[in-house]
Scaffold this motif. Structure first.
Motif, PDB file in Angstrom:
ATOM      1  N   ASP A  27      25.527  14.061  42.546  1.00  0.00           N
ATOM      2  CA  ASP A  27      26.120  15.285  42.620  1.00  0.00           C
ATOM      3  C   ASP A  27      27.132  15.473  41.547  1.00  0.00           C
ATOM      4  N   TYR A  28      27.259  16.423  40.992  1.00  0.00           N
ATOM      5  CA  TYR A  28      28.322  16.632  39.906  1.00  0.00           C
ATOM      6  C   TYR A  28      28.585  15.490  38.688  1.00  0.00           C
ATOM      7  N   LEU A  29      28.005  14.407  39.027  1.00  0.00           N
ATOM      8  CA  LEU A  29      28.192  13.364  37.937  1.00  0.00           C
ATOM      9  C   LEU A  29      27.112  13.372  37.023  1.00  0.00           C
ATOM     10  N   GLU A  30      25.650  13.627  37.471  1.00  0.00           N
ATOM     11  CA  GLU A  30      24.570  13.766  36.578  1.00  0.00           C
ATOM     12  C   GLU A  30      24.023  14.962  36.438  1.00  0.00           C
ATOM     13  N   ILE A  31      24.372  16.040  37.182  1.00  0.00           N
ATOM     14  CA  ILE A  31      23.983  17.424  37.040  1.00  0.00           C
ATOM     15  C   ILE A  31      24.930  18.505  37.414  1.00  0.00           C
ATOM     16  N   GLU A  32      25.187  19.608  36.373  1.00  0.00           N
ATOM     17  CA  GLU A  32      26.014  20.528  36.706  1.00  0.00           C
ATOM     18  C   GLU A  32      25.235  21.825  37.433  1.00  0.00           C
ATOM     19  N   SER A  33      26.087  22.601  38.077  1.00  0.00           N
ATOM     20  CA  SER A  33      25.420  23.738  38.793  1.00  0.00           C
ATOM     21  C   SER A  33      24.389  24.697  38.216  1.00  0.00           C
ATOM     22  N   GLU A  34      24.797  24.901  37.063  1.00  0.00           N
ATOM     23  CA  GLU A  34      23.824  25.817  36.196  1.00  0.00           C
ATOM     24  C   GLU A  34      22.554  25.170  35.895  1.00  0.00           C
TER      25      GLU A  34
END
Length: 276
Positions: A37-44
């Motif tokens: 989470d957050y480190l390898e993928i963004e919310s969009e």
């Protein structure tokens, strides 16, 4: 003193580095792929990815928790609410297995905005040379007046995660309306608060309840959204209209948080500010 937390607090990676906060990512599974989470993928990117695939979130990897606890420095770990996540239980188990006494694991009993508030409070008090005991006492004082309201768009995310009381799960048939959930009394599950016909009705019900409870400028109010800025601004304006001198902040939910309410969901939260 080392301050550790999970990405349930919505603190961006660069901000965590700036404030010397050790950020442990929650985990997300989408199909055959796993992400930090957050480190390898963004919310969009996450929202695009889950249009045709189921997504699940889980506690931080045990190895990453152990790595965060390797230092012999006194450590305070502020975990996302027990029950809403296994992060607290996982961290407690790691500490027990390490047979160490310099690590304190604190159940924030909350998530997202209020959890972020507690983490930043802890860093401020740490920098002021306060002890872990005093920091825990000050955070606990803030939690005396703290609650969360979630307006989901897709109940399937919540039902998969098992975070609902049976009554709240039964509300899944109301999705043509706008259901509102809140934390249960023990803060470990989500339960029914109300159902409205529109976003404005749902938001209005939440804010009326906050006013009834005496939420004021003494509280920090957070509006968090899953790429739904229109609803977030609507909630912001509604809070300003009802609560004088309201201290409000709008946050974007991380992918792990979006797995709880689905893309487009909205959360309104408050916590008593530390005035000690």
């Amino acid at each position: 003193m080392k301050i550790v937390t999970d990405t349930g607090c919505l603190i961006p990676v660069e901000e965590a580095k700036k404030h010397q906060i050790t950020l442990i990512p929650l985990q997300i599974a989408v199909g055959e792929k796993n992400f930090r989470d957050y480190l390898e993928i963004e919310s969009e990117d996450f929202v695009e990815l889950i249009k045709h695939k189921a997504a699940y979130s889980s506690q931080p990897a045990v190895g990453e928790v152990m790595e965060a606890f390797e230092s012999l420095e006194e450590t305070l770990h502020i975990a996302m609410a027990k029950g809403l996540s296994a992060a607290y239980d996982a961290a407690s188990s790691v500490v027990k297995s390490m047979e160490t006494h310099h690590i304190t694991v604190f159940n924030s009993t909350t998530l997202a905005g209020p959890q972020q508030y507690l983490v930043y409070l802890a860093t401020k008090l740490r920098d002021g040379q306060k002890s872990v005991k005093e920091i825990v006492e000050r955070m606990s004082g803030c939690l005396r007046e703290c609650d969360s309201f979630l307006m989901p768009v897709d109940f399937d995310f919540l039902k998969r995660g098992g975070r609902l009381t049976p009554m709240a799960a039964a509300m899944s048939g109301f999705l043509k309306m706008k259901p509102v959930l809140t934390q249960s009394q023990n803060r470990e599950r989500l339960e029914k608060f109300t159902v409205a016909r529109t976003w404005s009705g749902s938001i209005g019900s939440v804010i009326d309840e906050m006013v009834k409870r005496g939420v004021s400028a003494k509280h920090k109010i957070y509006i968090s959204h899953a790429l739904n800025m229109d609803a977030a601004k609507q909630a912001f304006d509604a809070v300003v209209a009802k609560i004088q001198d309201a201290d409000i902040e709008i946050l974007k939910l991380t992918p792990a948080m979006i797995t709880q309410g689905g893309p487009g969901c909205l959360a309104i939260q408050y916590i008593l500010k530390d005035e000690a």
